[in-house]
Every structure is written in C-alpha cells, then in structure tokens.
Design a protein around this motif. Sequence first.
Motif, PDB file in Angstrom:
ATOM      1  N   LEU A  48       0.898  -1.341  -0.001  1.00  0.00           N
ATOM      2  CA  LEU A  48      -0.221  -0.179   0.163  1.00  0.00           C
ATOM      3  C   LEU A  48       0.870   1.154  -0.182  1.00  0.00           C
ATOM      4  O   LEU A  48       1.880   1.213   0.842  1.00  0.00           O
ATOM      5  CB  LEU A  48      -0.928  -0.018   1.431  1.00  0.00           C
ATOM      6  N   THR A 113      -7.025   6.866  -7.117  1.00  0.00           N
ATOM      7  CA  THR A 113      -6.571   5.530  -6.591  1.00  0.00           C
ATOM      8  C   THR A 113      -6.343   4.904  -7.851  1.00  0.00           C
ATOM      9  O   THR A 113      -6.971   4.750  -8.866  1.00  0.00           O
ATOM     10  CB  THR A 113      -7.699   4.800  -5.963  1.00  0.00           C
ATOM     11  N   ILE A 115      -5.237   0.864  -8.136  1.00  0.00           N
ATOM     12  CA  ILE A 115      -5.139  -0.616  -7.498  1.00  0.00           C
ATOM     13  C   ILE A 115      -5.166  -1.893  -8.357  1.00  0.00           C
ATOM     14  O   ILE A 115      -5.986  -1.856  -9.312  1.00  0.00           O
ATOM     15  CB  ILE A 115      -6.394  -0.840  -6.413  1.00  0.00           C
ATOM     16  N   PHE A 126      -5.783  -8.579  -4.448  1.00  0.00           N
ATOM     17  CA  PHE A 126      -5.189  -7.181  -4.587  1.00  0.00           C
ATOM     18  C   PHE A 126      -3.645  -7.475  -4.394  1.00  0.00           C
ATOM     19  O   PHE A 126      -3.170  -7.995  -3.548  1.00  0.00           O
ATOM     20  CB  PHE A 126      -5.679  -6.347  -3.436  1.00  0.00           C
ATOM     21  N   TRP A 129      -1.910  -1.104  -3.949  1.00  0.00           N
ATOM     22  CA  TRP A 129      -2.798  -0.013  -3.696  1.00  0.00           C
ATOM     23  C   TRP A 129      -2.032   1.335  -3.734  1.00  0.00           C
ATOM     24  O   TRP A 129      -1.340   1.511  -2.754  1.00  0.00           O
ATOM     25  CB  TRP A 129      -3.771  -0.148  -2.333  1.00  0.00           C
ATOM     26  N   ASN A 131      -2.399   5.223  -3.540  1.00  0.00           N
ATOM     27  CA  ASN A 131      -3.670   6.447  -3.683  1.00  0.00           C
ATOM     28  C   ASN A 131      -2.956   7.877  -3.069  1.00  0.00           C
ATOM     29  O   ASN A 131      -1.748   7.877  -2.597  1.00  0.00           O
ATOM     30  CB  ASN A 131      -4.607   6.036  -2.397  1.00  0.00           C
TER      31      ASN A 131
END
Length: 131
Positions: A48, A113, A115, A126, A129, A131
């Motif tokens: 992330l 975003t 992803i 997933f 990610w 963002n």
Amino acid sequence: MSNVILNCEKSFSSVDLSIIERFIEFQQALVDKDFDKLNDIILEDFVLVHMSGKTQSKKEFIDEVIDGTLNYYKSEIDEPTILWDDENRASLIADVTLTAKVYGINGKWTLNTVINFENIDGEWYFSNWEN
C-alpha cells in the motif's frame, strides 16, 4: 447496509464488473474491520502506498485497520476504469472518497486511486494500492 457507494454511469463487461465488485468487497471489509476477508483477498506481497508516500506491507496495513489506527467509515467510488495488462492482471483506476480517521485525524479525502489485481485460479486478489 453498505458503507460503499459506486457512482458510475458506465456499463462494464462481466469480467470488469467482477473486479469492481471485488474492490467494493475490499472497501466494505475495511469499514467492517473484517480481518479474515482482508487477509483472504490481499496477496502476501501486497504493498500500500499512502498519499503521503508511506508504504505498508499487507501485515502492517491489516494490523493498523484492525487495531483502529486506520478507521474507514464510508467509501464512494467514482467512475472506475479497468485497464488490462494481460488476462490475469488488471488495474482499477478511480477517484475514491474515503471518510475515515487516519492516524488520529478525522476527514474526508478524495484519492486518485490505482489498485492492481491479479487473477489466481479464477479469483481476483489485490497486489498493490496507490492513493
């Protein structure tokens, strides 16, 4: 009642729609603090990238969701687009507005975003990610 809203006028292929539905499922799992669901749908090498540039591994991210460091209350997904790398890798791109309490700060943030998803044995997972 879902805390995830999809704002979209487009129509999608069934495969694209399955990715969008998986993203909605993921967003709801964040709101619900559903450890089992998050652990199941996020790949082990997941990364992330927060809007601040901070990166987290799968374990770090899920731990902070579960312990309340990251609290998600509502998610609004606006006009998602699916881009394909190949038949087993795709990216969802959308503006996602999150109502949350993150590291002690309450707010509503709209994130640009991206992803990334991988299809393994017919299921979408997933892998990253940003963002």
